[in-house]
Design an enzyme around this catalytic site. Structure first.
Site, mmCIF file in Angstrom:
data_model
loop_
_atom_site.group_PDB
_atom_site.id
_atom_site.type_symbol
_atom_site.label_atom_id
_atom_site.label_comp_id
_atom_site.label_asym_id
_atom_site.label_seq_id
_atom_site.Cartn_x
_atom_site.Cartn_y
_atom_site.Cartn_z
ATOM 1 N N GLU A 59 65.680 56.839 -8.571
ATOM 2 C CA GLU A 59 66.108 58.101 -9.059
ATOM 3 C C GLU A 59 65.709 58.237 -10.540
ATOM 4 O O GLU A 59 66.446 57.524 -11.239
ATOM 5 C CB GLU A 59 67.522 58.382 -8.817
ATOM 6 C CG GLU A 59 68.101 59.673 -9.263
ATOM 7 C CD GLU A 59 69.755 60.123 -9.120
ATOM 8 O OE1 GLU A 59 70.350 58.976 -9.526
ATOM 9 O OE2 GLU A 59 70.110 60.958 -9.010
ATOM 10 N N CYS A 73 71.006 65.792 -9.610
ATOM 11 C CA CYS A 73 70.991 64.722 -8.440
ATOM 12 C C CYS A 73 70.160 65.481 -7.150
ATOM 13 O O CYS A 73 69.743 64.478 -6.324
ATOM 14 C CB CYS A 73 72.576 64.488 -7.863
ATOM 15 S SG CYS A 73 73.342 65.849 -7.715
ATOM 16 N N GLU A 105 80.084 61.262 -4.687
ATOM 17 C CA GLU A 105 78.860 62.466 -4.889
ATOM 18 C C GLU A 105 78.002 61.527 -5.642
ATOM 19 O O GLU A 105 78.034 61.567 -6.738
ATOM 20 C CB GLU A 105 79.241 63.800 -5.446
ATOM 21 C CG GLU A 105 80.263 64.374 -4.538
ATOM 22 C CD GLU A 105 79.374 65.145 -3.180
ATOM 23 O OE1 GLU A 105 78.283 64.999 -2.975
ATOM 24 O OE2 GLU A 105 80.311 65.696 -2.456
ATOM 25 N N GLY A 131 79.573 54.595 -8.303
ATOM 26 C CA GLY A 131 80.353 54.947 -7.261
ATOM 27 C C GLY A 131 81.052 53.681 -6.309
ATOM 28 O O GLY A 131 81.973 53.721 -5.793
ATOM 29 N N GLY A 181 78.528 60.658 -9.786
ATOM 30 C CA GLY A 181 77.846 59.922 -10.709
ATOM 31 C C GLY A 181 76.732 59.060 -9.887
ATOM 32 O O GLY A 181 76.489 59.540 -8.801
ATOM 33 N N SER A 182 76.758 58.032 -10.674
ATOM 34 C CA SER A 182 75.573 57.149 -10.001
ATOM 35 C C SER A 182 75.868 56.238 -8.772
ATOM 36 O O SER A 182 77.202 55.960 -8.741
ATOM 37 C CB SER A 182 75.104 56.058 -11.103
ATOM 38 O OG SER A 182 76.071 55.496 -11.606
ATOM 39 N N THR A 183 75.011 56.116 -7.989
ATOM 40 C CA THR A 183 75.463 55.026 -6.708
ATOM 41 C C THR A 183 76.254 53.730 -7.338
ATOM 42 O O THR A 183 76.931 53.251 -6.588
ATOM 43 C CB THR A 183 74.277 55.092 -5.836
ATOM 44 O OG1 THR A 183 73.914 56.287 -5.510
ATOM 45 C CG2 THR A 183 74.708 54.085 -4.779
ATOM 46 N N LYS A 228 88.315 63.179 -15.942
ATOM 47 C CA LYS A 228 87.602 62.216 -17.000
ATOM 48 C C LYS A 228 86.220 62.885 -17.101
ATOM 49 O O LYS A 228 85.476 62.240 -16.072
ATOM 50 C CB LYS A 228 87.694 60.944 -16.508
ATOM 51 C CG LYS A 228 87.309 59.892 -17.650
ATOM 52 C CD LYS A 228 86.573 58.741 -17.348
ATOM 53 C CE LYS A 228 85.158 58.792 -17.483
ATOM 54 N NZ LYS A 228 84.643 59.309 -18.658
HETATM 55 P P1 NAD Z 1 77.613 57.504 -14.264
HETATM 56 O O1 NAD Z 1 77.963 56.867 -12.928
HETATM 57 O O2 NAD Z 1 77.002 56.677 -15.381
HETATM 58 O O3 NAD Z 1 78.871 58.015 -14.906
HETATM 59 C C1 NAD Z 1 79.580 58.988 -14.099
HETATM 60 C C2 NAD Z 1 81.135 59.079 -14.481
HETATM 61 O O4 NAD Z 1 81.581 57.851 -14.328
HETATM 62 C C3 NAD Z 1 81.140 59.216 -16.058
HETATM 63 O O5 NAD Z 1 82.397 60.018 -16.433
HETATM 64 C C4 NAD Z 1 81.488 57.672 -16.645
HETATM 65 O O6 NAD Z 1 82.281 57.560 -17.643
HETATM 66 C C5 NAD Z 1 82.082 57.165 -15.579
HETATM 67 N N1 NAD Z 1 82.155 55.927 -15.242
HETATM 68 C C6 NAD Z 1 81.347 55.053 -15.880
HETATM 69 N N2 NAD Z 1 81.770 53.612 -15.292
HETATM 70 C C7 NAD Z 1 82.605 53.840 -14.870
HETATM 71 C C8 NAD Z 1 83.644 52.827 -14.053
HETATM 72 N N3 NAD Z 1 83.315 51.392 -14.023
HETATM 73 N N4 NAD Z 1 84.806 53.246 -13.335
HETATM 74 C C9 NAD Z 1 85.198 54.376 -13.221
HETATM 75 N N5 NAD Z 1 84.260 55.488 -13.992
HETATM 76 C C10 NAD Z 1 83.203 55.073 -14.434
HETATM 77 O O7 NAD Z 1 76.614 58.778 -14.067
HETATM 78 P P2 NAD Z 1 75.858 59.588 -14.995
HETATM 79 O O8 NAD Z 1 74.811 58.848 -15.517
HETATM 80 O O9 NAD Z 1 76.780 60.340 -15.890
HETATM 81 O O10 NAD Z 1 75.342 60.768 -14.045
HETATM 82 C C11 NAD Z 1 74.182 60.689 -13.339
HETATM 83 C C12 NAD Z 1 74.252 60.248 -12.086
HETATM 84 O O11 NAD Z 1 75.028 61.085 -11.345
HETATM 85 C C13 NAD Z 1 72.887 60.269 -11.380
HETATM 86 O O12 NAD Z 1 72.821 59.228 -10.495
HETATM 87 C C14 NAD Z 1 73.255 61.665 -10.286
HETATM 88 O O13 NAD Z 1 72.359 61.460 -9.192
HETATM 89 C C15 NAD Z 1 74.775 61.687 -10.163
HETATM 90 N N6 NAD Z 1 75.016 62.885 -9.745
HETATM 91 C C16 NAD Z 1 75.567 63.049 -8.601
HETATM 92 C C17 NAD Z 1 75.736 64.476 -8.016
HETATM 93 C C18 NAD Z 1 76.311 64.730 -6.753
HETATM 94 O O14 NAD Z 1 76.868 65.731 -6.164
HETATM 95 N N7 NAD Z 1 75.796 64.056 -5.621
HETATM 96 C C19 NAD Z 1 75.917 65.450 -8.795
HETATM 97 C C20 NAD Z 1 75.542 65.124 -10.187
HETATM 98 C C21 NAD Z 1 75.077 63.913 -10.756
#
Ligand code: NAD
Length: 463
Positions: free
Chosen positions: A365, A264, A230, A213, A208-210, A155
């Site tokens: 962040e 990130c 992650e 997550g 994605g975001s903490t 996804k």
């Molecule tokens: P996000 O958490 O908003 O979204 C990540 C993914 O989760 C997207 O595909 C989104 O559609 C999905 N999502 C959103 N709400 C959801 C829910 N309730 N349940 C399940 N899935 C859901 O993050 P973003 O804005 O796309 O990315 C930026 C963040 O990702 C930053 O915090 C960055 O630090 C982090 N990131 C971490 C790493 C790592 O390896 N540690 C790498 C890249 C990005």
């Protein structure tokens, strides 16, 4: 209500594609196809599975330029970065193709029989991917998942689905059977939540975001899914007075402004030992001036736009006055000041120095091209400041003192540290966070463990 999302090029603001907004029914159908494809994929001779994965990698190489251009058009990242990331995707697939028949179990010395272990696939894996490295992070999950005999549903983020969709086509072209690798598109709050809760999904590999997550982890707990997370970061680059200051300053923009700071691993806090603080700032100003912003398809350009206008506003908010910092808000001491006119979600690379350690921009962040430079006195203070964050993803230590570099590397709480380098990610080495940057490891041989369960079998040799 429209059932498609317009995909926007952040450098031109033009609509470049429309992708379906899928719902729970489509996710359930994808999970059913994934379950159906599992047994044959798992039962395939390891050499054949490895061969298909190598063909998949070759398809990525063959279509490398197309994929890189697509990534740049969708995310706005500099074309040089997109080319490197697509190159990495092929390398990831080759690496894990090589692991298919080398991820061995063990025999264990025990009394009364023979004991052995097997690495069993989990079943259906859901990969939830963010918008900042869409194709690279997809491959980090697809590679080890397929190598260990799982099927996978990706996804992508709603705003950046294009390269994941193309990757799934290339997998089919390579001969990977239908249902083994699928992509579903739509809202995280609908299909991401469904994947996190679905009883037939065995694992969620989330990046994605903490904040999200945390929610994924809670939903996955209902069916005790395996989860790897992650998450975000607030990493520090620690520069000691005895470092090669020219090299550290020249490397700083790449460590924080790469991918327009939407990384990130961005070293968004630079801690500099006080005796060299002013000299470092002078060198940094020159390096930032050379960090060109503009059309990301131009190979000479270092940095493209922010991914969306909404995100550009969030980043700008950290520099606005009255954000709650003592003194009424930070004032940048230097910006490159050169961003294109006209369409595009541009933001200049920005240095704030000296920044206060209790400012919002030093705690959260930012995910944009903004770096806070902070002085420190000694090693003890450097460790305290570097660790004074809920995150623990990456970081750098700049020093010519070998013993100090090792002391620091052990003391800083982060999953990926570098000495005299800002590199955090390699195919061969594990990648992941400590503290609220998540858990589980991607890449390297370590990733294989989180896509399989160890089964222990004891065979009695009695009579
Ligand atoms: P996000 O958490 O908003 O979204 C990540 C993914 O989760 C997207 O595909 C989104 O559609 C999905 N999502 C959103 N709400 C959801 C829910 N309730 N349940 C399940 N899935 C859901 O993050 P973003 O804005 O796309 O990315 C930026 C963040 O990702 C930053 O915090 C960055 O630090 C982090 N990131 C971490 C790493 C790592 O390896 N540690 C790498 C890249 C990005």
């Amino acid at each position: 209500m429209s059932n498609v999302t317009s995909v926007i090029n952040p450098a031109t603001e033009a609509t470049i594609a429309e992708t379906p907004i899928q719902g729970v029914d489509e996710v359930d159908a994808a999970v059913a196809r994934s379950l159906g494809a599992g047994p044959a994929w798992r039962a395939m001779a390891p050499a054949d599975r490895a061969r298909l994965m190598r063909r998949f990698a070759a398809q990525v190489e063959e279509h490398g330029e197309e994929l890189a251009q697509l990534e740049t058009a969708n995310v706005g990242k500099a074309i040089g970065e997109s080319r490197d990331e697509v190159g990495m995707v092929a390398e990831v697939l080759y690496f894990y193709a090589g692991a298919v028949d080398k991820h061995r179990g063990a025999t264990v010395p025990v009394a009364g029989g023979v004991d052995m272990t097997f690495h069993e696939p989990l079943g259906v894996v859901a990969a939830i991917v963010p918008w900042n490295f869409p194709i690279a992070i997809t491959s980090w999950k697809v590679g080890p998942a397929l190598a260990t005999g799982n099927t996978i549903i990706v996804k992508p983020a709603e705003i950046t689905p294009l390269t994941a969709l193309r990757l799934a086509d290339l997998a089919l072209d390579a001969g990977i059977p239908e249902g083994v690798l699928q992509v579903v598109t739509g809202k995280g709050s609908v299909i991401g939540t469904r994947l996190s809760e679905h009883p037939d999904v065995a694992k969620v590999a989330f990046t994605g975001s903490t904040e999200v997550g945390r929610e994924v982890m809670a939903r996955a707990s209902g069916t005790i899914k395996r989860v790897t997370l992650e998450l975000g970061g607030k990493s520090a680059s620690v520069i000691f007075a005895n470092a090669d200051l020219e090299r550290a300053a020249a490397a700083t923009p790449g460590g924080v402004f790469a991918n327009a700071g939407q990384d990130c691993c961005a070293r968004s806090r630079v801690l500099v030992q006080r005796p060299v603080f002013e000299r470092y700032l002078g060198l940094l100003a020159d390096a930032v001036d050379a960090w060109t912003v503009g059309d990301p398809t131009d190979p000479a350009i270092k940095m493209g736009p922010m991914v969306t206008e909404a995100h550009r506003k969030v980043v700008a908010g950290y520099l606005a006055e009255g954000m709650g910092e003592p003194g009424g808000g930070p004032v940048p001491t230097h910006t490159s000041g050169r961003v294109p006119d006209g369409p595009g979600f541009w933001f200049p690379p920005t240095v704030v120095a000296p920044a206060g350690v209790d400012w919002r921009m030093d705690r959260e962040e930012i995910f944009g091209p903004v770096v806070a430079v902070i002085p420190f006195e000694d090693e003890e203070e450097a460790v305290r400041l570097a660790n004074d964050t809920p995150y623990g993803l990456s970081g750098t230590i700049w020093t010519r003192d070998g013993a100090r570099s090792l002391r620091m590397a052990r003391a800083v709480q982060a999953g990926n540290l570098s000495v005299n380098s800002n590199s955090s990610v390699r195919v061969q080495t594990s990648f992941g966070g400590m503290k609220q940057s998540g858990f589980g490891r991607e890449l390297g041989l370590e990733a294989l463990a989180s896509y399989s369960d160890v089964k222990n079998v004891f065979v009695s040799t009695d009579g």
